[in-house]
Design an enzyme around this catalytic site. Structure first.
Site, PDB file in Angstrom:
ATOM      1  CG  PHE A  38     114.588  73.921  74.880  1.00  0.00           C
ATOM      2  CD1 PHE A  38     114.059  73.730  76.142  1.00  0.00           C
ATOM      3  CD2 PHE A  38     115.931  74.271  74.769  1.00  0.00           C
ATOM      4  CE1 PHE A  38     114.843  73.872  77.278  1.00  0.00           C
ATOM      5  CE2 PHE A  38     116.723  74.405  75.900  1.00  0.00           C
ATOM      6  CZ  PHE A  38     116.173  74.205  77.150  1.00  0.00           C
ATOM      7  CG  ASP A  88     108.232  75.403  79.915  1.00  0.00           C
ATOM      8  OD1 ASP A  88     107.605  75.421  78.856  1.00  0.00           O
ATOM      9  OD2 ASP A  88     108.890  74.412  80.288  1.00  0.00           O
ATOM     10  NE  ARG A 145     123.019  79.917  82.536  1.00  0.00           N
ATOM     11  CZ  ARG A 145     121.832  79.485  82.953  1.00  0.00           C
ATOM     12  NH1 ARG A 145     120.739  80.137  82.620  1.00  0.00           N
ATOM     13  NH2 ARG A 145     121.724  78.411  83.702  1.00  0.00           N
ATOM     14  CD  GLU A 177     111.972  82.655  85.699  1.00  0.00           C
ATOM     15  OE1 GLU A 177     113.122  83.095  85.521  1.00  0.00           O
ATOM     16  OE2 GLU A 177     111.719  81.577  86.276  1.00  0.00           O
ATOM     17  CG  ASP A 178     114.606  82.499  82.354  1.00  0.00           C
ATOM     18  OD1 ASP A 178     113.564  82.135  82.939  1.00  0.00           O
ATOM     19  OD2 ASP A 178     115.639  81.805  82.335  1.00  0.00           O
TER      20      ASP A 178
HETATM   21  P1  IMP Z   1     108.549  76.309  84.570  1.00  0.00           P
HETATM   22  O1  IMP Z   1     108.628  76.073  86.043  1.00  0.00           O
HETATM   23  O2  IMP Z   1     108.238  75.039  83.814  1.00  0.00           O
HETATM   24  O3  IMP Z   1     107.644  77.435  84.159  1.00  0.00           O
HETATM   25  O4  IMP Z   1     110.005  76.584  84.095  1.00  0.00           O
HETATM   26  C1  IMP Z   1     110.624  77.741  84.170  1.00  0.00           C
HETATM   27  C2  IMP Z   1     112.114  77.528  84.025  1.00  0.00           C
HETATM   28  O5  IMP Z   1     112.435  76.447  83.117  1.00  0.00           O
HETATM   29  C3  IMP Z   1     112.706  78.759  83.391  1.00  0.00           C
HETATM   30  O6  IMP Z   1     113.064  79.680  84.389  1.00  0.00           O
HETATM   31  C4  IMP Z   1     113.879  78.198  82.644  1.00  0.00           C
HETATM   32  O7  IMP Z   1     114.985  78.124  83.518  1.00  0.00           O
HETATM   33  C5  IMP Z   1     113.475  76.812  82.249  1.00  0.00           C
HETATM   34  N1  IMP Z   1     112.973  76.776  80.857  1.00  0.00           N
HETATM   35  C6  IMP Z   1     111.702  76.616  80.441  1.00  0.00           C
HETATM   36  N2  IMP Z   1     111.603  76.646  79.103  1.00  0.00           N
HETATM   37  C7  IMP Z   1     112.856  76.849  78.652  1.00  0.00           C
HETATM   38  C8  IMP Z   1     113.419  77.004  77.324  1.00  0.00           C
HETATM   39  O8  IMP Z   1     112.759  76.952  76.280  1.00  0.00           O
HETATM   40  N3  IMP Z   1     114.753  77.203  77.292  1.00  0.00           N
HETATM   41  C9  IMP Z   1     115.549  77.268  78.395  1.00  0.00           C
HETATM   42  N4  IMP Z   1     115.059  77.146  79.633  1.00  0.00           N
HETATM   43  C10 IMP Z   1     113.736  76.923  79.764  1.00  0.00           C
HETATM   44 MG    MG Z   2     114.890  80.172  85.107  1.00  0.00          MG
END
Ligand code: IMP
Ligand code: MG
Length: 181
Positions: free
Chosen positions: A151, A102, A164, A98-99
């Site tokens: 962010f 969050d 990206r 995963e990237d």
């Molecule tokens: P989570 O479900 O809130 O953990 O979100 C994960 C997804 O939200 C990641 O796979 C990203 O696609 C997106 N995301 C969360 N934080 C960022 C950020 O700082 N920049 C860009 N995308 C983000």
């Molecule tokens: Mg993602």
């Protein structure tokens, strides 16, 4: 690519050096067996391809599309699979790639979903982790960098599908929204 609105948080050479370390570590942790990288589209594809090439063993790669309803800088908490894996992971070691982690909503959901498919093991590798933001528990075994609650974009991460393909992880300065289509 240069853009006055972007501030580099993690330069490309640091990202690549850290991925080489992770590739070594993960290779040593999985010596035998069938290892499947599950890349979460779209953001993780840059990280996944570099990590796969840093591996010192064979890996199987597969992709999963997930949408966490909501555009822009926050996700709403509802998760939907938009593209499923091509192959079964039954009996395999699964590494979700995963990237960024969050809130943890996406990965918490995904781990539960994949557990039902009876893999031998499931772990997570994330390039970035924002631990302060966590709403759901997620154990991330391999983390590239922990970052503060900002962010970020670049190296796969987008803001409204832009940025990206930057080779560094950058912070988008406030006031930039007007320029994002
Ligand atoms: P989570 O479900 O809130 O953990 O979100 C994960 C997804 O939200 C990641 O796979 C990203 O696609 C997106 N995301 C969360 N934080 C960022 C950020 O700082 N920049 C860009 N995308 C983000
Ligand atoms: Mg993602």
């Amino acid at each position: 690519m240069t853009d006055p609105k972007l501030r580099v948080l993690i330069p490309s050479d640091r990202i690549q050096a850290r991925i080489r370390e992770l590739g070594k570590q993960i290779s040593h942790d999985y010596v035998n067996g069938d290892l499947h990288f599950v890349c979460i589209l779209k953001g993780a594809c840059f990280f996944m391809t570099d990590l796969a090439r840093a591996m010192e063993r064979d890996v199987n790669i597969d992709f999963m599309g997930i949408s966490t309803y909501g555009k822009g800088k926050t996700s709403s908490g509802e998760v939907k699979v938009t593209k499923d894996l091509d192959a079964s992971v039954e009996g395999a070691d699964v590494l979700i790639v995963e990237d960024i982690v969050d809130s943890g909503v996406t990965l918490n959901y995904l781990v539960h979903l994949l557990e039902q498919r009876r893999p031998k093991s499931i772990r997570i590798a994330a390039l970035l982790d924002k631990p302060e933001r966590r709403l759901r528990p997620v154990h991330v075994h391999y983390v590239g960098f922990q970052i503060p609650d900002q962010f970020v974009i670049g190296y796969g991460l987008d803001y409204a599908e832009r940025y990206r393909n930057l080779d560094a992880v950058c912070v988008l300065d406030e006031g930039a929204d007007a320029n994002v289509g």
